[in-house]
Each structure stands twice: as C-alpha cells, then as structure tokens.
Design a protein around this motif. Structure first.
Motif, mmCIF file in Angstrom:
data_model
loop_
_atom_site.group_PDB
_atom_site.id
_atom_site.type_symbol
_atom_site.label_atom_id
_atom_site.label_comp_id
_atom_site.label_asym_id
_atom_site.label_seq_id
_atom_site.Cartn_x
_atom_site.Cartn_y
_atom_site.Cartn_z
ATOM 1 N N MET A 88 64.191 48.958 -73.639
ATOM 2 C CA MET A 88 62.978 49.357 -74.348
ATOM 3 C C MET A 88 62.149 48.180 -74.853
ATOM 4 S SD MET A 88 62.584 52.549 -74.181
ATOM 5 C CE MET A 88 61.231 52.618 -75.352
ATOM 6 N N ARG A 89 62.749 46.971 -74.918
ATOM 7 C CA ARG A 89 61.999 45.831 -75.460
ATOM 8 C C ARG A 89 60.692 45.577 -74.684
ATOM 9 N NH1 ARG A 89 63.603 41.545 -78.633
ATOM 10 N NH2 ARG A 89 65.781 42.176 -78.421
ATOM 11 N N PRO A 90 60.727 45.513 -73.347
ATOM 12 C CA PRO A 90 59.466 45.261 -72.616
ATOM 13 C C PRO A 90 58.489 46.444 -72.639
ATOM 14 C CG PRO A 90 61.256 45.657 -71.081
ATOM 15 C CD PRO A 90 61.897 45.576 -72.429
ATOM 16 N N ILE A 91 58.949 47.585 -73.136
ATOM 17 C CA ILE A 91 58.076 48.773 -73.199
ATOM 18 C C ILE A 91 57.427 48.889 -74.572
ATOM 19 C CG2 ILE A 91 58.015 51.297 -73.026
ATOM 20 C CD1 ILE A 91 60.428 51.097 -71.137
ATOM 21 N N LEU A 92 58.219 48.661 -75.639
ATOM 22 C CA LEU A 92 57.719 48.860 -76.996
ATOM 23 C C LEU A 92 56.637 47.850 -77.361
ATOM 24 C CD1 LEU A 92 57.973 50.468 -79.605
ATOM 25 C CD2 LEU A 92 59.762 48.869 -80.349
ATOM 26 N N GLY A 93 56.807 46.592 -76.945
ATOM 27 C CA GLY A 93 55.824 45.563 -77.293
ATOM 28 C C GLY A 93 54.421 45.899 -76.817
ATOM 29 N N PRO A 94 54.214 46.124 -75.515
ATOM 30 C CA PRO A 94 52.872 46.505 -75.039
ATOM 31 C C PRO A 94 52.331 47.784 -75.683
ATOM 32 C CG PRO A 94 54.276 45.865 -73.202
ATOM 33 C CD PRO A 94 55.163 45.936 -74.402
ATOM 34 N N LEU A 95 53.258 48.719 -75.970
ATOM 35 C CA LEU A 95 52.813 49.971 -76.595
ATOM 36 C C LEU A 95 52.212 49.708 -77.972
ATOM 37 C CD1 LEU A 95 52.618 53.056 -76.844
ATOM 38 C CD2 LEU A 95 54.982 53.063 -77.660
ATOM 39 N N LEU B 288 59.420 57.048 -70.231
ATOM 40 C CA LEU B 288 58.532 56.645 -71.323
ATOM 41 C C LEU B 288 57.600 55.517 -70.894
ATOM 42 C CD1 LEU B 288 60.955 56.739 -74.416
ATOM 43 C CD2 LEU B 288 59.077 58.319 -73.903
ATOM 44 N N GLU B 289 58.087 54.625 -70.053
ATOM 45 C CA GLU B 289 57.256 53.522 -69.579
ATOM 46 C C GLU B 289 56.043 54.041 -68.800
ATOM 47 O OE1 GLU B 289 57.830 49.256 -67.233
ATOM 48 O OE2 GLU B 289 59.288 50.880 -66.949
ATOM 49 N N SER B 290 56.248 55.126 -68.060
ATOM 50 C CA SER B 290 55.123 55.710 -67.318
ATOM 51 C C SER B 290 54.071 56.261 -68.272
ATOM 52 C CB SER B 290 55.633 56.831 -66.402
ATOM 53 O OG SER B 290 56.542 56.325 -65.456
ATOM 54 N N TYR B 291 54.531 56.900 -69.349
ATOM 55 C CA TYR B 291 53.580 57.409 -70.337
ATOM 56 C C TYR B 291 52.861 56.268 -71.049
ATOM 57 C CZ TYR B 291 55.286 62.217 -69.896
ATOM 58 O OH TYR B 291 55.594 63.476 -69.426
ATOM 59 N N VAL B 292 53.593 55.177 -71.337
ATOM 60 C CA VAL B 292 52.981 54.028 -72.017
ATOM 61 C C VAL B 292 51.897 53.402 -71.141
ATOM 62 C CG1 VAL B 292 53.421 51.703 -72.903
ATOM 63 C CG2 VAL B 292 55.000 53.566 -73.446
ATOM 64 N N THR B 293 52.132 53.362 -69.838
ATOM 65 C CA THR B 293 51.138 52.793 -68.917
ATOM 66 C C THR B 293 49.817 53.550 -68.985
ATOM 67 O OG1 THR B 293 52.942 52.140 -67.432
ATOM 68 C CG2 THR B 293 50.703 52.168 -66.514
ATOM 69 N N ASN B 294 49.894 54.868 -69.166
ATOM 70 C CA ASN B 294 48.688 55.707 -69.243
ATOM 71 C C ASN B 294 48.392 56.124 -70.678
ATOM 72 O OD1 ASN B 294 48.409 55.760 -66.366
ATOM 73 N ND2 ASN B 294 50.095 57.254 -66.318
ATOM 74 N N PHE B 295 48.728 55.241 -71.628
ATOM 75 C CA PHE B 295 48.635 55.590 -73.048
ATOM 76 C C PHE B 295 47.226 56.040 -73.439
ATOM 77 C CE2 PHE B 295 47.970 54.429 -77.538
ATOM 78 C CZ PHE B 295 49.008 55.136 -78.117
ATOM 79 N N ASN B 296 46.210 55.343 -72.984
ATOM 80 C CA ASN B 296 44.836 55.651 -73.400
ATOM 81 C C ASN B 296 44.356 56.998 -72.884
ATOM 82 O OD1 ASN B 296 44.471 53.253 -74.846
ATOM 83 N ND2 ASN B 296 43.893 52.116 -73.000
ATOM 84 N N GLN B 297 44.967 57.502 -71.823
ATOM 85 C CA GLN B 297 44.552 58.793 -71.274
ATOM 86 C C GLN B 297 45.318 59.973 -71.873
ATOM 87 O OE1 GLN B 297 44.993 56.029 -68.996
ATOM 88 N NE2 GLN B 297 42.771 55.832 -69.325
#
Length: 767
Positions: free
Chosen positions: A518-525, A485-494
């Motif tokens: 998930m805490r460091p992933i959900l916040g930026p998302l 999921l973190e990989s998908y979040v990194t490319n969220f805009n695409q």
C-alpha cells in the motif's frame, strides 16, 4: 439580450390589433340584448319552456365568463315564478352577481322572503340557501329572522338548510351568532329526528367553537344518543360520529366495553373510511389498558386484512399504511398472517414496496424461512425496483434475526453470481451492513472471492462505496485488495464524492495491514486528494491523514483500525415520538406520508374561500406594476447582471433569511439523501461566480462552497424553509464554459420541491 435587439425581434411579429376581438364583443353584446328582449317578451313569460331556454342561455353565458349583469333587472322579474327549475337558475344567477350588483340585488330580497314562506319545502329551502349565499352589506338583517323560523320548520330539508345557513351567519358576525343563542339551538338540533340535520349541526358547532377550544363539547348523553342512532346514518355521517367518540373518555371499563360492543358492527361493513375510523376509536379507548389493547389488535386484524384485499389499489395502499403503523406496536399480531402480504404480480410498485416493509416488520423465527424463500424469488424480478426492494428486505431480516443469517448468506452469494448488474449492486449495499454486524471472518470468507470477481462492472455509486469499504475492512483476507484500490486511485478525480471519501479511509486501513503493497498507493492518493478543492471534506480528510502519519503512525493506526464494538441494532427506525404523533393522527394523511401534519401543513398559507383584504390586493397590484416597470427598464438596455438593478423573482417558498447548517452535516446529508430534482438551464454565457452567489443570496439561497473545476464553475447551495430547524434543501450546480448549467437538488425539507422552483426562477436573469 439588449432592449434594441428585443424590439428588433418583436418587429417581426404583429402583436397589435387582434382582428376578431371587436366583432366578437359586439356579437356577444348583441346576444345579451336579444336575451334581455326575450325575457321581457310577454309570450316568453307565459310559456315556461321558452322562459327556461332563455334562462339556460343566461347561465351558459355566465359560466363562460361573459358579463351578464345587464340582465339583472330581468332576472329579478323572472324570480316571481312557480316553476322550480326556473327558480333554481334564478337563484344561481342572484347569488353569483349579488356582490357586484348589490344595489339592484337588494330588490330580490322581498321575492326570496316570500319564497321562504312557500308551501313547498323545496322552495323554502332553496330560497333560504340563496339568501344566505348572497354577499350583501346588510344581509344579516334579513337572514336572521328567516333562519330562526326555518330551524323549527316541519321539513327536514329546510331545517338542514337553516343549520348550514347559521354557519354562514357565524362567519359574517360571531357576536350576533352568540347573541342569538345559536350555540344552544344547534346543540338542540343534534337531537333532531333527521340524520342530515343532526350531522350538519355537529359540523357547524365544530367550526363555530374551534376558536374557543377543540370544537363541540361532548358528554355522555350526546355520545350515547349518537351511537344508538348509528344505523340511521350513512357512511360519511357515521365517520363524523366516530370522530366525536375520540373526544369522549369513558368513566369505567364497563362503559368502554359497551361502546366497543356497539361499534363492533361497523367493522363488518365494506366502507374503508368507517372501518378505519372505528379502528381509531378502539385503539384510542384501550391505549392505557395493555391487556385489552392487544385483544383489540386481534379483533381489528381480520377486517383490515379483508379491506386490504378487496378494495381498489389506492384504498388498499391507504389501508396498508395503517396496518404498517399498527405493526410497529404489535408485530406479533400480524405475524401468522404473513402470507397476506406476499407480492402479487398485479400489484403496482407502491404497494409492493409497502408489503416488503411489512414483511420485514413481522418476520420472526417461526415464519422467517418461508418469508425468505418468497423474497428470494422476487429478488430476481424483471422490475429493478422490485428486485432491489426484495434484496434490501432480505438484508434487513438478516440484520434483525441472527437465525436467518446463514440462509441469507446463501441467497447473497447467488445474487452476486447473477448477470444482472442492479441485483449485484443492491447486494453489495446490503452486504456492507451485514458484514458490520456479523464479523466472524469464517462466515464472511465465502464472499471474498465472489465480490472481487466482477468488480470492474460496478457502476452504481452506493455499491461502489460499499465495495471499497469491504476492501479496506477485510483487505488482509482479500488477495487482490491493494491492486483493486490502486485502480480506483488512478481514476480518483473521476470518482464520485462518496467514493473518494471511502477510498481515503480504505487505503489508510489497508496501509497498516499490508504496508509494503500500500505504500506506493497511499502516497499518490494523499497527494492528489490534498490538492483537490472540489470537495472540502475530501481535502480536509486527506490532510488529516497526512498529518497523522507525519506525527505518529502508531496513533494513526489505532485511530483508523481501532477495535469496534459489536453492532446489535441499527438505529434507522422511526422516532418513538413521531410514532406516537402518528397514532394521534390516525386515519389522516399523516399516516400515508409517515410524518406528523405539522411537517406538511402550513397553517399560515392562504386558505381557499377565505376573504382577502383590499390592502393585500392593492399591494399585489403595486408589486405587479413594479415588476412591469423593471421589465421595461431591462428592455431599455439596463444590464441584467448588475446585481443592484436585477429584478427579484417572487419566491415559490418562504426561506429563512439566515439558514444554518454545518459543513459536516451538509456533506453527510448530500451523501445520504436521494436526488429530488435535476434542473438543466442554458445560460447566455458563463457568468461570474460572485454574481451567481449574490443573486441567489438575494433569494435566501446561500453558498456553502464554490470553485473552478477545469473550465467549469461548481457551487454547493443550501436553504431552509421557514419554521424548520434540522431540515434543509441542498443543491449542486455546475456551469460549463458554454453556458450549460446542470443543478442537482436534494433535501429532507418538506418544501424541497418549492425550493427547486425558487432556484430555477432566481437564475432567470442569466438565461
């Protein structure tokens, strides 16, 4: 482009003085004069062969669109001939030019009246047909006595022509048609000894009485007379009689069985129209008698399967559509004949798709094993459409029959290990529903290592959404779920819109199951999604989750990861009301399209052959003049982008002035509906967004949302055709800074094709 530039561009080409037009016209006029002299030549008049050749030239010129009206007097003189071939050509000329030369055409009436008394029945019939086809002001005064006399003529051909001519009389004057008592006479003609006369009388009565009710009135005597004469009729006449049977309701069961016994012979034929029409009668007669209705299905099965197997592909497709409709009521009848619906290597895609749908419908505990084995073979077919369809069918059977779930699990695991991306993609899509219904984690655990093995190769939008859903729903049992999921979040805009929505929900679900990871992933998302204004739903959902976490994380956990009820069935089946309407419209295009006729037939539109009022023609001429004037103004330098003076493009479809659709419904439909059209346009420059919205609003195409994405403008438009309430046309447009515009059109509105044409035409001022 300014008017001056246009003139400068046009000056490079010479559009004036078409060099060959004048000599060609002179040449044709010379040939017309030669024909006129030839037709008046006594030598030609005495020689039937030369006269025929001259008349053939006249008809040839007339067919090419050359004006042959100067020959009208000569053709009238030529009508006084005994040669049948010449008469046919003369009659064709007279009926074609009678309306434009009414004063001269009236002179031919005497000759035609004499021909109606000729010894030859063929001449009498041709003359009567010619008179009834002539569009003259007082033609009824001449036609009425001729029709009355021809109705009792000894020749069946003349009587048939008279019946058809009576239908033309009805179109010219309904009152006179009734005053002459033509209805009673036509009812009498139904008992005529000739099949063509009988059936044409039925057709004319149906048309004449359509405005008063449901057409011709049927009673026991008429229907029995017609049924007893079925053997005398050809196939299409039989279809006409069979359609009349639908209007008759037997008084007793014994009468119903008598009718079916008479019609049973029609099921042994080879004509598809007759077999389907007979099927319709059988179903209609027994629809209120369940025990007999099932037996009728058993009787109809064999002829329908035979018809499907031996007919051409197009006819076979129509037959399969009707079989599919019958199966929707009685699937068990065709269950033992499942092998007849196996895919053949020669079947085209449209037949394969229909056969797969039928196999799903007739699958039961007895035949499911063999059906699944057959589908698993075609799941690895080289044609992606067949492969995807077979995998989808496997999944639907697994959802329908719990006993097939274990066997389908083995097939799904095999498909996920294949190297073909489209096979894995379709498997992901169907696995989502499979896991929603069968929630036993022990049965699902074998999938988890396999689905995460090649996740980086997932490109298909639907399969990506399904995979993200699995990570959120079963992330506690998938070790790498947070990191994927973190990989998908990194490319969220695409990511595509549907994937963004699913990614928000999946991360929220997994956050409450594995908080540290998930805490460091959900916040930026949430931070990224809350500032994303390209999709209103993505922004709103991110904001909702953020506020829920701030207010009460425990309640947020209950809302996102709440207990779900077990899914027993998926409500993707057709509405029962629609099925009933399809049975009412059996043996029509409604069954082929899968929707009632009211959804694809617009009765308000112009009908071919209907007369147009002079006022309508004048209005069209005025509109054309106005458009030409506006084009001239544009060429003289008026700005196309000034919305007040922009020329309106004539709409290709009638749209609602105030279409209604909620944003949530728009979003749902946009995610579910397939792409119907892609429009690529090259604009002169990137226009102002407000100018685009105003221009399309003038054509009743409204904007749901718009905004700037980098250097591009993005719009979401919608429209709705007249007379529909819950169906819409949707479009997404992106205009780049270079002027390139790409539009994707979707919709469940039956007029979505016309909507795309209207959208393209409306944007013409910017091109």
């Amino acid at each position: 482009m300014s008017g001056a530039n246009k003139k400068k561009l046009f000056s490079k080409f010479n559009f004036s003085q078409p060099k060959q037009s004048a000599p060609k016209t002179t040449e044709k006029k010379g040939e017309i004069n030669e024909l006129k002299a030839q037709l008046r030549d006594p030598a030609v008049e005495r020689d039937p062969v030369k006269r025929r050749e001259a008349l053939k030239k006249v008809i040839a010129y007339m067919t090419l669109g050359i004006d042959t009206t100067p020959l009208f007097s000569e053709i009238i003189l030529a009508s006084a001939t005994k040669d049948l071939v010449q008469k046919k050509m003369v009659y064709l000329y007279l009926t074609t030019h009678a309306e434009s030369s009414a004063d001269i055409a009236i002179l031919a009436i005497n000759t035609l009246q004499k021909d109606c008394k000729d010894e030859s029945p063929l001449v009498r019939g041709l003359a009567l047909r010619a008179i009834s086809s002539m569009k003259l002001p007082n033609i009824l005064d001449y036609l009425t006595p001729l029709v009355q006399k021809a109705l009792v003529d000894q020749s069946p051909y003349v009587r048939k022509t008279a019946v058809i001519s009576s239908g033309k009389m009805h179109r010219l004057s309904t009152d006179q048609f009734k005053q002459m008592g033509m209805q009673d006479k036509l009812y009498g003609m139904i008992r005529d000894g000739d099949a063509a006369v009988c059936c044409n009388a039925i057709v004319v009565l149906n048309e004449a009485l359509e405005e008063e009710g449901s057409g011709i009135a049927i009673n026991k005597n008429i229907i029995y007379f017609l049924l007893n004469r079925l053997r005398d009729f050809n196939e299409w006449q039989q279809c006409l009689v069979l359609n009349l049977c639908l209007k008759y309701v037997p008084d007793k069961k014994s009468e119903m069985f008598d009718i079916m016994n008479v019609l049973e012979e029609r099921l042994r034929g080879s004509n598809s129209a007759v077999i389907l029409a007979t099927t319709n009668v059988f179903i209609n007669l027994t629809q209120n008698i369940p025990e007999v209705h099932y037996q009728v299905y058993e009787r109809l099965k064999e002829p329908l399967l035979t018809l499907m197997s031996v007919c051409p592909l197009e006819t076979s497709y129509a037959c399969l559509c009707h079989i599919k409709l019958l199966i929707s009521r009685e699937p068990e009848v065709f269950a033992d004949s499942f092998k007849d619906f196996y895919i053949r290597y020669t079947d085209p895609h449209y037949i394969r798709t229909l056969k797969l749908e039928i196999l799903v419908a007739i699958a039961n505990d007895k035949n499911v094993k063999e059906i699944l084995e057959e589908l698993s073979v075609f799941a690895t077919d080289v044609q992606p459409e067949t492969s995807r369809g077979s995998i989808y069918a496997l999944g639907q059977i697994a959802l329908k029959l719990p006993s097939a779930a274990e066997q389908c699990t083995k097939y799904f695991l095999e498909f996920l290990e294949t190297e073909q991306e489209y096979i894995r993609a379709e498997t992901f899509v169907i696995l989502k529903d499979f896991m929603r219904k069968y929630t036993d984690i022990n049965k699902l655990k074998p999938f988890f290592p396999v689905i995460t093995k090649n996740w980086k190769s997932i490109e298909d939008k639907d399969s990506k959404v399904a995979f993200i859903w699995m990570l959120g729903e079963f992330g506690e049992d998938i070790d790498d779920a947070p990191y994927i999921l973190e990989s998908y979040v990194t490319n969220f805009n695409q990511e595509p819109y549907a994937a963004k929505i699913e990614l928000l929900t999946a991360c929220m679900k997994l956050f409450f199951k594995r908080p540290p990871e998930m805490r460091p992933i959900l916040g930026p998302l949430l931070s990224t999604a809350c500032t994303d204004f390209t999709h209103a739903d993505v922004h709103d959902r991110a904001l909702l989750y953020y506020r829920m976490l701030l207010k009460n994380p425990r309640v947020a956990s209950q809302a996102v990861n709440g207990k779900k009820e077990a899914i027993i069935t998926f409500n993707d089946e057709e509405n029962a009301e629609i099925k009933d309407k399809l049975f009412e419209e059996f043996n029509t295009l409604s069954v082929i399209y899968g929707i009632p006729a009211e959804r694809f037939i617009d009765k308000s539109e112009h009908v071919i052959g209907a007369e147009e009022d002079d006022d309508d023609e004048e209005e069209e001429d005025e509109e054309e003049e106005e458009e030409e004037e506006e084009e001239d103004e544009d060429e003289q330098g008026q700005g196309l982008l000034s919305m007040g003076g922009a020329r309106k493009v004539k709409s290709a479809v009638k749209l609602e002035a105030d279409p209604q659709i909620e944003p949530q419904i728009f979003q749902t439909k946009w995610g579910q509906l397939p792409v119907r059209h892609t429009i690529d346009l090259r604009l002169r420059a990137q226009p102002d967004s407000d100018a685009v919205e105003r221009l399309l609003a003038n054509h009743r195409i409204m904007c749901m949302a718009s905004g700037q994405v980098g250097t591009s403008f993005k719009f979401y438009f919608y429209g709705q055709s007249m007379g529909v309430s819950d169906l819409h046309c949707l479009a997404e447009s992106v205009i780049e800074v270079t002027g390139n515009m790409k539009t994707v059109v979707k919709g469940d509105d039956p007029k979505v094709d016309e909507f795309a044409s209207t959208l393209r035409a409306a944007l013409k001022p910017f091109t």
